[in-house]
Design a protein around this motif. Structure first.
Motif, PDB file in Angstrom:
ATOM      1  N   LYS A  90      96.038  13.926  43.624  1.00 53.24           N
ATOM      2  CA  LYS A  90      95.989  14.322  42.209  1.00 53.24           C
ATOM      3  C   LYS A  90      97.244  13.920  41.437  1.00 53.24           C
ATOM      4  CE  LYS A  90      92.706  18.114  42.748  1.00 53.24           C
ATOM      5  NZ  LYS A  90      92.437  19.558  42.537  1.00 53.24           N
ATOM      6  N   LEU A  91      98.327  13.640  42.149  1.00 54.50           N
ATOM      7  CA  LEU A  91      99.532  13.150  41.473  1.00 54.50           C
ATOM      8  C   LEU A  91      99.336  11.729  40.945  1.00 54.50           C
ATOM      9  CD1 LEU A  91     102.407  14.506  43.739  1.00 54.50           C
ATOM     10  CD2 LEU A  91     101.887  15.191  41.387  1.00 54.50           C
ATOM     11  N   ASN A  92      98.339  11.024  41.477  1.00 53.47           N
ATOM     12  CA  ASN A  92      97.994   9.710  40.947  1.00 53.47           C
ATOM     13  C   ASN A  92      97.178   9.922  39.670  1.00 53.47           C
ATOM     14  OD1 ASN A  92      96.119   7.338  40.547  1.00 53.47           O
ATOM     15  ND2 ASN A  92      97.349   6.524  42.220  1.00 53.47           N
ATOM     16  N   THR A  93      97.730   9.548  38.537  1.00 58.15           N
ATOM     17  CA  THR A  93      97.113   9.848  37.245  1.00 58.15           C
ATOM     18  C   THR A  93      95.699   9.307  37.135  1.00 58.15           C
ATOM     19  OG1 THR A  93      99.298   9.814  36.208  1.00 58.15           O
ATOM     20  CG2 THR A  93      97.407   9.642  34.749  1.00 58.15           C
ATOM     21  N   GLU A  94      95.496   8.072  37.577  1.00 60.06           N
ATOM     22  CA  GLU A  94      94.174   7.458  37.476  1.00 60.06           C
ATOM     23  C   GLU A  94      93.165   8.169  38.363  1.00 60.06           C
ATOM     24  OE1 GLU A  94      91.052   4.525  36.748  1.00 60.06           O
ATOM     25  OE2 GLU A  94      92.658   5.514  35.627  1.00 60.06           O
ATOM     26  N   ASN A  96      93.290  11.243  39.479  1.00 62.29           N
ATOM     27  CA  ASN A  96      93.051  12.585  38.964  1.00 62.29           C
ATOM     28  C   ASN A  96      92.102  12.547  37.774  1.00 62.29           C
ATOM     29  OD1 ASN A  96      93.657  15.455  39.104  1.00 62.29           O
ATOM     30  ND2 ASN A  96      94.678  15.164  37.132  1.00 62.29           N
ATOM     31  N   ARG A  97      92.255  11.532  36.923  1.00 54.85           N
ATOM     32  CA  ARG A  97      91.360  11.393  35.777  1.00 54.85           C
ATOM     33  C   ARG A  97      89.912  11.149  36.236  1.00 54.85           C
ATOM     34  NH1 ARG A  97      89.254   7.448  32.586  1.00 54.85           N
ATOM     35  NH2 ARG A  97      90.071   5.812  33.942  1.00 54.85           N
ATOM     36  N   LEU A  98      89.748  10.323  37.252  1.00 59.49           N
ATOM     37  CA  LEU A  98      88.406  10.058  37.771  1.00 59.49           C
ATOM     38  C   LEU A  98      87.812  11.299  38.431  1.00 59.49           C
ATOM     39  CD1 LEU A  98      89.015   6.493  39.261  1.00 59.49           C
ATOM     40  CD2 LEU A  98      87.707   7.058  37.201  1.00 59.49           C
ATOM     41  N   LEU A  99      88.648  12.055  39.144  1.00 57.64           N
ATOM     42  CA  LEU A  99      88.177  13.297  39.748  1.00 57.64           C
ATOM     43  C   LEU A  99      87.706  14.289  38.682  1.00 57.64           C
ATOM     44  CD1 LEU A  99      90.861  13.769  42.535  1.00 57.64           C
ATOM     45  CD2 LEU A  99      88.386  13.687  42.939  1.00 57.64           C
ATOM     46  N   GLU A 100      88.441  14.360  37.592  1.00 56.09           N
ATOM     47  CA  GLU A 100      88.084  15.305  36.529  1.00 56.09           C
ATOM     48  C   GLU A 100      86.851  14.865  35.740  1.00 56.09           C
ATOM     49  OE1 GLU A 100      91.637  15.638  34.206  1.00 56.09           O
ATOM     50  OE2 GLU A 100      92.528  17.162  35.547  1.00 56.09           O
ATOM     51  N   GLY A 101      86.626  13.545  35.651  1.00 53.07           N
ATOM     52  CA  GLY A 101      85.524  13.062  34.831  1.00 53.07           C
ATOM     53  C   GLY A 101      84.295  12.626  35.602  1.00 53.07           C
ATOM     54  N   GLY A 102      84.395  12.553  36.919  1.00 57.06           N
ATOM     55  CA  GLY A 102      83.281  12.050  37.709  1.00 57.06           C
ATOM     56  C   GLY A 102      82.464  13.145  38.366  1.00 57.06           C
ATOM     57  N   LEU A 103      81.452  12.725  39.100  1.00 58.79           N
ATOM     58  CA  LEU A 103      80.585  13.628  39.851  1.00 58.79           C
ATOM     59  C   LEU A 103      80.865  13.452  41.339  1.00 58.79           C
ATOM     60  CD1 LEU A 103      77.166  13.192  38.004  1.00 58.79           C
ATOM     61  CD2 LEU A 103      78.798  15.069  37.776  1.00 58.79           C
ATOM     62  N   THR A 104      81.001  14.561  42.051  1.00 62.98           N
ATOM     63  CA  THR A 104      81.349  14.514  43.469  1.00 62.98           C
ATOM     64  C   THR A 104      80.137  14.786  44.350  1.00 62.98           C
ATOM     65  OG1 THR A 104      81.952  16.856  43.500  1.00 62.98           O
ATOM     66  CG2 THR A 104      83.700  15.294  42.977  1.00 62.98           C
ATOM     67  N   LEU A 125      82.605  10.221  45.139  1.00 63.26           N
ATOM     68  CA  LEU A 125      82.859  10.398  43.711  1.00 63.26           C
ATOM     69  C   LEU A 125      82.252   9.224  42.960  1.00 63.26           C
ATOM     70  CD1 LEU A 125      84.425  11.945  41.427  1.00 63.26           C
ATOM     71  CD2 LEU A 125      86.406  10.509  41.995  1.00 63.26           C
ATOM     72  N   VAL A 126      81.545   9.523  41.873  1.00 65.69           N
ATOM     73  CA  VAL A 126      80.979   8.498  41.002  1.00 65.69           C
ATOM     74  C   VAL A 126      81.436   8.785  39.581  1.00 65.69           C
ATOM     75  CG1 VAL A 126      78.879   7.427  40.102  1.00 65.69           C
ATOM     76  CG2 VAL A 126      78.956   8.193  42.488  1.00 65.69           C
TER      77      VAL A 126
END
Length: 235
Positions: A90-94, A96-104, A125-126
């Motif tokens: 999650k320290l990787n900005t990109e 973390n952004r994908l985790l927050e905006g994607g579907l797991t 994750l998609v």
């Protein structure tokens, strides 16, 4: 269903099903192709023992992708280490952004068009974000020394095959393999899978799907093991 991604006609729906229900789907998964590859290579059949590296990887994926389902205190697992790795991702900005905006943990059923084989997949994750490439992300815990070593492992462990299998099925525009070191210095190695790696992975999965349809084409010295693997997958 509200938790399905909007899908073009050529892209299968992403389904929210439990892991047990996913495993019960009567279709061929990338892990099934690994069993067939093992038979072809003369390796012993795999057993799902739920111990060692498998349980650590499963625990890490749960903590990262479905944290509410994580069960602490499991035997032989270091909860502190697992959550440390999650924080590192999650320290990787990109990422973390994908985790927050994607579907797991979404699953899909599809028919591979060349062989007509009914197949399935379960993506970590998609991300289908406005104005961005349709992206699949898969996380791998690793002992790789650095990013270059992880890239070499992607071929050795057939991560390239998984990337191509998933990319072709979901008509994805980008596939990210993310290596997460489970030993110091706990690095995170995002790799956007290049076209040459996808091409090699595609060659691998198509060879195995054709072998699944015609096991008699296996080399004679592997024929019995390959047929046994095919029979096991059909049960």
């Amino acid at each position: 269903m509200s938790d399905l991604l909007p899908t073009p006609a050529h892209r299968p729906d992403l389904l929210r099903v439990s892991y047990d229900d996913y495993r019960a789907l009567p279709a061929i998964a990338n892990s099934d192709l690994s069993r067939l590859r093992d038979a072809l290579d003369g390796r012993p059949p795999r057993t799902d023992s739920g111990s060692g590296a498998l349980s650590f990887g499963t625990a890490f994926h749960t903590a990262l992708l479905e944290p509410a389902d994580y069960q602490p205190g499991q035997p032989s697992l270091n909860d502190t280490l697992i959550w440390w790795l999650v924080e590192g991702v999650k320290l990787n900005t990109e990422l973390n952004r994908l985790l927050e905006g994607g579907l797991t943990e979404r699953s899909a059923l599809f028919t591979e068009p060349t062989t007509g084989t009914l197949c399935k997949l379960r993506a970590d994750l998609v991300a289908d974000l406005p104005g961005e490439p349709y992206t699949i992300i898969d996380f791998k815990t690793t002992l790789a020394r650095d990013a270059d070593h992880f890239r070499l492992q992607c071929s050795h462990y057939d991560y390239d095959r998984q990337a191509a299998f998933y990319t072709d099925a979901l008509q994805a525009e980008r596939f990210l393999l993310v290596g997460v070191q489970k030993v110091e210095p706990f690095g995170v190695f995002p790799l956007e899978v290049p076209t040459d790696m996808l091409a090699e992975g595609r060659r691998k999965y198509m060879h195995l799907l054709r072998l699944l349809r015609a096991p008699a084409t296996a080399p004679a010295y592997r024929a019995a093991a390959v047929q046994a693997a095919v029979d096991a997958l059909s049960k």
